[in-house]
Scaffold this motif. Structure first.
Motif, PDB file in Angstrom:
ATOM      1  N   GLN A 157       0.843  -1.193   0.000  1.00 46.11           N
ATOM      2  CA  GLN A 157       0.000   0.000   0.000  1.00 46.11           C
ATOM      3  C   GLN A 157       0.879   1.243   0.000  1.00 46.11           C
ATOM      4  O   GLN A 157       1.881   1.313   0.719  1.00 46.11           O
ATOM      5  CB  GLN A 157      -0.932  -0.004   1.218  1.00 46.11           C
ATOM      6  CG  GLN A 157      -1.948   1.130   1.134  1.00 46.11           C
ATOM      7  CD  GLN A 157      -3.153   0.919   2.035  1.00 46.11           C
ATOM      8  OE1 GLN A 157      -3.376  -0.176   2.563  1.00 46.11           O
ATOM      9  NE2 GLN A 157      -3.951   1.958   2.208  1.00 46.11           N
ATOM     10  N   VAL A 158       0.492   2.210  -0.830  1.00 50.84           N
ATOM     11  CA  VAL A 158       1.320   3.407  -1.021  1.00 50.84           C
ATOM     12  C   VAL A 158       0.616   4.669  -0.523  1.00 50.84           C
ATOM     13  O   VAL A 158       1.238   5.566   0.021  1.00 50.84           O
ATOM     14  CB  VAL A 158       1.722   3.531  -2.510  1.00 50.84           C
ATOM     15  CG1 VAL A 158       2.344   4.873  -2.800  1.00 50.84           C
ATOM     16  CG2 VAL A 158       2.697   2.412  -2.889  1.00 50.84           C
ATOM     17  N   LEU A 159      -0.715   4.755  -0.715  1.00 51.97           N
ATOM     18  CA  LEU A 159      -1.467   5.906  -0.211  1.00 51.97           C
ATOM     19  C   LEU A 159      -2.437   5.437   0.866  1.00 51.97           C
ATOM     20  O   LEU A 159      -3.124   4.431   0.702  1.00 51.97           O
ATOM     21  CB  LEU A 159      -2.240   6.595  -1.351  1.00 51.97           C
ATOM     22  CG  LEU A 159      -1.418   7.207  -2.485  1.00 51.97           C
ATOM     23  CD1 LEU A 159      -2.338   7.877  -3.508  1.00 51.97           C
ATOM     24  CD2 LEU A 159      -0.387   8.214  -1.965  1.00 51.97           C
ATOM     25  N   ASN A 193      11.036  12.084  -2.744  1.00 46.45           N
ATOM     26  CA  ASN A 193      10.888  10.977  -3.689  1.00 46.45           C
ATOM     27  C   ASN A 193      10.292   9.768  -2.992  1.00 46.45           C
ATOM     28  O   ASN A 193      10.676   9.436  -1.875  1.00 46.45           O
ATOM     29  CB  ASN A 193      12.254  10.577  -4.260  1.00 46.45           C
ATOM     30  CG  ASN A 193      12.691  11.509  -5.365  1.00 46.45           C
ATOM     31  OD1 ASN A 193      11.850  12.074  -6.071  1.00 46.45           O
ATOM     32  ND2 ASN A 193      13.982  11.691  -5.503  1.00 46.45           N
ATOM     33  N   GLY A 194       9.344   9.134  -3.667  1.00 48.13           N
ATOM     34  CA  GLY A 194       8.797   7.875  -3.168  1.00 48.13           C
ATOM     35  C   GLY A 194       7.659   7.995  -2.175  1.00 48.13           C
ATOM     36  O   GLY A 194       7.172   6.985  -1.675  1.00 48.13           O
ATOM     37  N   VAL A 195       7.200   9.226  -1.889  1.00 47.62           N
ATOM     38  CA  VAL A 195       6.124   9.367  -0.889  1.00 47.62           C
ATOM     39  C   VAL A 195       4.733   9.095  -1.478  1.00 47.62           C
ATOM     40  O   VAL A 195       3.764   8.966  -0.730  1.00 47.62           O
ATOM     41  CB  VAL A 195       6.118  10.765  -0.212  1.00 47.62           C
ATOM     42  CG1 VAL A 195       7.396  10.982   0.570  1.00 47.62           C
ATOM     43  CG2 VAL A 195       5.878  11.880  -1.209  1.00 47.62           C
ATOM     44  N   GLY A 196       4.638   9.039  -2.809  1.00 49.13           N
ATOM     45  CA  GLY A 196       3.358   8.684  -3.428  1.00 49.13           C
ATOM     46  C   GLY A 196       2.712   9.764  -4.276  1.00 49.13           C
ATOM     47  O   GLY A 196       1.531   9.669  -4.629  1.00 49.13           O
TER      48      GLY A 196
END
Ligand SMILES: Nc1ncnc2c1ncn2[C@@H]1O[C@H](COP(=O)(O)OP(=O)(O)O)[C@@H](O)[C@H]1O
Ligand SMILES: [Mg+2]
Length: 231
Positions: A15-17, A36-39
């Protein structure tokens, strides 16, 4: 105009968000920031229907568009300029614009001319293959291509990434023109703080898939918020 509520997106099990809320008022310019990479890209892809959310909703002008395919969202007035200024490298500049124009119905040819009026430097390059353009020129073409669909809202993912400073200024001027003079709502992902501060009236900062700040730019310089940016 755009309202995102409780958005959750996952790639398989990852899961990303995690319950992201975001709003873009008509005529406003909202900037999404974060390392970078926070979604950020995942969020824009879900807003455009490129990725299906696991939970939450996206609405445009009060209409629920969560399940609408991307091309329908484009037809409703959402223009998308994805990260990495992707163009069709084998096609000429003119063909890049025409293909998009045809894909979205292609009725009024003046839409292409209007997009070129915004980026007059593309005119002498119309017969050149997009793959031979500089990064900055490709980004201008990518934005022009989104304009060919005559959007009411423009969604841009890091338009200044890897682009020479002279063209960054031109892109800034164009975004300002589209927002302030033509009244397009803009949702911008941008890590370049000075650029974002000059353009945006609202900011949303993401960290690890959640919103950690929402508000005006004044507090972005605060130490606590600054640490969450890439600067
Ligand atoms: N297609 C994908 N499959 C699996 N994981 C992905 C995919 N795209 C992005 N991710 C992961 O999702 C997270 C967020 O990525 P992204 O939305 O691109 O972040 P940002 O745009 O803020 O840099 C990262 O951990 C990234 O590795
Ligand atoms: Mg990204």
């Amino acid at each position: 105009m755009l309202e995102v509520t409780g958005l959750e997106v996952a790639y398989g099990r990852a899961q990303v968000l995690f319950g992201v809320d975001l709003a873009v008022a008509a005529g406003s310019l909202t900037c999404v920031m974060g390392r970078n990479g926070v979604g950020k890209t995942t969020l824009l892809n879900a807003v455009m229907g490129v990725l299906p959310p696991r939970a939450g909703s996206v609405s445009l002008d009060g209409r629920d568009i969560t399940r609408l395919p991307t091309h329908e969202r484009v037809r409703l007035g959402m223009g998308y300029v994805p990260q990495g200024h992707e163009t069709f490298g084998q096609l000429t500049v003119a063909e890049n614009l025409r293909v998009t124009w045809e894909a979205c119905g292609g009725k009024d040819r003046s839409a292409i001319d209007e997009a070129l009026d915004v980026f007059p430097r593309l005119r002498p390059l119309l017969r050149r293959r997009a793959g031979f353009l500089s990064g900055g020129q490709q980004q201008q073409l990518a934005i022009a291509r989104a304009l060919v669909t005559r959007p009411r809202m423009l969604i841009l993912d890091e338009p200044t990434e890897g682009i020479q400073p002279s063209i960054v200024t031109e892109i800034e001027d164009v975004i300002e023109l589209l927002n302030r003079e033509r009244g397009l709502a803009v949702l911008l992902v941008e890590q370049y703080l000075d650029f974002a501060m000059r353009l945006a009236d609202r900011f949303t900062v993401l960290d690890a898939g959640t919103v950690v700040y929402e508000g005006e730019g004044s507090r972005l310089q605060d130490e606590g918020v600054r640490q969450l940016l890439a600067v």
